[in-house]
Design a protein around this motif. Structure first.
Motif, PDB file in Angstrom:
ATOM      1  N   LEU A   3     -30.027  -2.846   0.911  1.00 46.75           N
ATOM      2  CA  LEU A   3     -31.331  -2.480   0.494  1.00 46.75           C
ATOM      3  C   LEU A   3     -31.450  -0.976   0.196  1.00 46.75           C
ATOM      4  CD1 LEU A   3     -34.111  -3.397  -0.491  1.00 46.75           C
ATOM      5  CD2 LEU A   3     -35.060  -2.808   1.699  1.00 46.75           C
ATOM      6  N   TYR A   4     -31.456  -0.454  -1.226  1.00 42.14           N
ATOM      7  CA  TYR A   4     -31.343   0.965  -1.461  1.00 42.14           C
ATOM      8  C   TYR A   4     -33.061   1.231  -1.716  1.00 42.14           C
ATOM      9  CZ  TYR A   4     -26.472   0.624  -2.259  1.00 42.14           C
ATOM     10  OH  TYR A   4     -25.190   0.582  -2.010  1.00 42.14           O
ATOM     11  N   GLY A   5     -33.531   2.203  -0.878  1.00 46.74           N
ATOM     12  CA  GLY A   5     -34.719   2.684  -1.209  1.00 46.74           C
ATOM     13  C   GLY A   5     -34.960   3.996  -0.650  1.00 46.74           C
ATOM     14  N   ALA A  15     -40.452  -4.186   1.766  1.00 45.41           N
ATOM     15  CA  ALA A  15     -39.330  -5.022   1.323  1.00 45.41           C
ATOM     16  C   ALA A  15     -38.454  -5.224   2.541  1.00 45.41           C
ATOM     17  CB  ALA A  15     -38.445  -4.310   0.182  1.00 45.41           C
ATOM     18  N   HIS A  16     -38.038  -4.139   3.065  1.00 47.31           N
ATOM     19  CA  HIS A  16     -37.193  -3.994   4.359  1.00 47.31           C
ATOM     20  C   HIS A  16     -37.679  -5.161   5.212  1.00 47.31           C
ATOM     21  CE1 HIS A  16     -34.639  -1.835   7.542  1.00 47.31           C
ATOM     22  NE2 HIS A  16     -33.941  -2.705   7.153  1.00 47.31           N
ATOM     23  N   LYS A  17     -38.917  -4.814   5.577  1.00 42.64           N
ATOM     24  CA  LYS A  17     -39.695  -5.756   6.629  1.00 42.64           C
ATOM     25  C   LYS A  17     -39.452  -7.350   6.178  1.00 42.64           C
ATOM     26  CE  LYS A  17     -43.972  -6.124   9.153  1.00 42.64           C
ATOM     27  NZ  LYS A  17     -45.293  -5.723   9.183  1.00 42.64           N
ATOM     28  N   THR A  18     -39.800  -7.486   4.930  1.00 38.76           N
ATOM     29  CA  THR A  18     -39.745  -8.935   4.497  1.00 38.76           C
ATOM     30  C   THR A  18     -38.333  -9.648   4.624  1.00 38.76           C
ATOM     31  OG1 THR A  18     -41.496  -8.407   2.870  1.00 38.76           O
ATOM     32  CG2 THR A  18     -40.074 -10.404   2.284  1.00 38.76           C
ATOM     33  N   LEU A  19     -37.427  -8.821   4.309  1.00 40.61           N
ATOM     34  CA  LEU A  19     -36.121  -9.227   4.490  1.00 40.61           C
ATOM     35  C   LEU A  19     -35.629  -9.620   5.875  1.00 40.61           C
ATOM     36  CD1 LEU A  19     -34.258  -7.366   1.757  1.00 40.61           C
ATOM     37  CD2 LEU A  19     -34.496  -9.618   1.849  1.00 40.61           C
ATOM     38  N   GLN A  20     -36.246  -8.654   6.891  1.00 42.79           N
ATOM     39  CA  GLN A  20     -35.797  -8.649   8.286  1.00 42.79           C
ATOM     40  C   GLN A  20     -36.846  -9.895   8.759  1.00 42.79           C
ATOM     41  OE1 GLN A  20     -36.896  -4.601   9.538  1.00 42.79           O
ATOM     42  NE2 GLN A  20     -34.506  -4.585  10.097  1.00 42.79           N
ATOM     43  N   GLU A  21     -37.854 -10.014   8.437  1.00 43.45           N
ATOM     44  CA  GLU A  21     -38.889 -11.269   9.119  1.00 43.45           C
ATOM     45  C   GLU A  21     -38.102 -12.478   8.558  1.00 43.45           C
ATOM     46  OE1 GLU A  21     -42.791 -10.300   7.964  1.00 43.45           O
ATOM     47  OE2 GLU A  21     -42.886  -8.877   9.669  1.00 43.45           O
ATOM     48  N   SER A  22     -37.727 -12.506   7.361  1.00 49.37           N
ATOM     49  CA  SER A  22     -37.175 -13.812   6.818  1.00 49.37           C
ATOM     50  C   SER A  22     -35.679 -14.152   7.376  1.00 49.37           C
ATOM     51  CB  SER A  22     -36.967 -13.762   5.352  1.00 49.37           C
ATOM     52  OG  SER A  22     -38.349 -13.577   4.900  1.00 49.37           O
ATOM     53  N   ALA A 108     -40.151 -13.546  -3.818  1.00 49.52           N
ATOM     54  CA  ALA A 108     -38.570 -13.468  -4.583  1.00 49.52           C
ATOM     55  C   ALA A 108     -37.658 -12.931  -3.287  1.00 49.52           C
ATOM     56  CB  ALA A 108     -38.597 -12.618  -5.422  1.00 49.52           C
ATOM     57  N   TYR A 109     -38.063 -12.017  -2.512  1.00 44.83           N
ATOM     58  CA  TYR A 109     -37.116 -11.526  -1.416  1.00 44.83           C
ATOM     59  C   TYR A 109     -37.129 -12.713  -0.405  1.00 44.83           C
ATOM     60  CZ  TYR A 109     -36.275  -6.541  -2.811  1.00 44.83           C
ATOM     61  OH  TYR A 109     -35.854  -5.433  -3.444  1.00 44.83           O
ATOM     62  N   ARG A 110     -38.335 -13.027   0.006  1.00 48.23           N
ATOM     63  CA  ARG A 110     -38.336 -14.192   1.032  1.00 48.23           C
ATOM     64  C   ARG A 110     -37.193 -15.213   0.746  1.00 48.23           C
ATOM     65  NH1 ARG A 110     -41.319 -13.103   4.918  1.00 48.23           N
ATOM     66  NH2 ARG A 110     -43.274 -12.206   4.811  1.00 48.23           N
ATOM     67  N   ARG A 111     -37.082 -15.588  -0.753  1.00 46.56           N
ATOM     68  CA  ARG A 111     -36.225 -16.798  -1.084  1.00 46.56           C
ATOM     69  C   ARG A 111     -34.746 -16.184  -1.082  1.00 46.56           C
ATOM     70  NH1 ARG A 111     -40.189 -17.191  -4.589  1.00 46.56           N
ATOM     71  NH2 ARG A 111     -39.125 -16.252  -6.344  1.00 46.56           N
ATOM     72  N   ILE A 112     -34.591 -14.879  -1.565  1.00 36.98           N
ATOM     73  CA  ILE A 112     -33.440 -14.231  -1.366  1.00 36.98           C
ATOM     74  C   ILE A 112     -32.905 -14.251  -0.041  1.00 36.98           C
ATOM     75  CG2 ILE A 112     -32.005 -12.136  -1.600  1.00 36.98           C
ATOM     76  CD1 ILE A 112     -34.198 -11.684  -4.112  1.00 36.98           C
TER      77      ILE A 112
END
Length: 118
Positions: A3-5, A15-22, A108-112
């Protein structure tokens, strides 16, 4: 996943938190501290199928302060500018094994993260 940010950007943090939580295995790369290379940006364009203009942060202060709305840059010139100043990049940018996504949408991030869009 990478994740580039910008660490001070609340959307990037979300976004980072969503990905980690998923449950995603995600690394964070701060594009302000370490802007991506020209080659990285070209790879993003190729893998996402998006033009360079989609990677430009037109809502950011650097864009406005430099009055880049009226810039007549070529693709190569835009890529050069984006590689020099990470604040010019639209964020976040998510790089997976197969694709590159520009911007953030929680669903979308959760699905990814779950591999549904892989």
């Amino acid at each position: 996943m990478l994740l580039y940010g910008y660490k001070r950007c609340s959307t990037c943090r979300d976004a980072h938190k969503t990905l980690q939580e998923s449950g995603a295995n995600v690394q964070f790369h701060d594009i302000v501290d370490r802007p991506p290379s020209e080659q990285t940006i070209r790879t993003w364009m190729e893998r996402s199928g998006r033009p360079v203009e989609d990677f430009v942060n037109t809502r950011g202060t650097v864009y406005r302060e430099r009055d880049l709305k009226h810039a007549k840059f070529t693709e190569d010139e835009w890529i050069r500018e984006l590689s020099k100043d990470g604040k010019l990049l639209k964020r976040p940018i998510l790089e997976t094994d197969k694709e590159v996504f520009v911007g953030y949408h929680e669903g979308a991030y959760r699905r990814i993260a779950l591999g549904e869009d892989q």
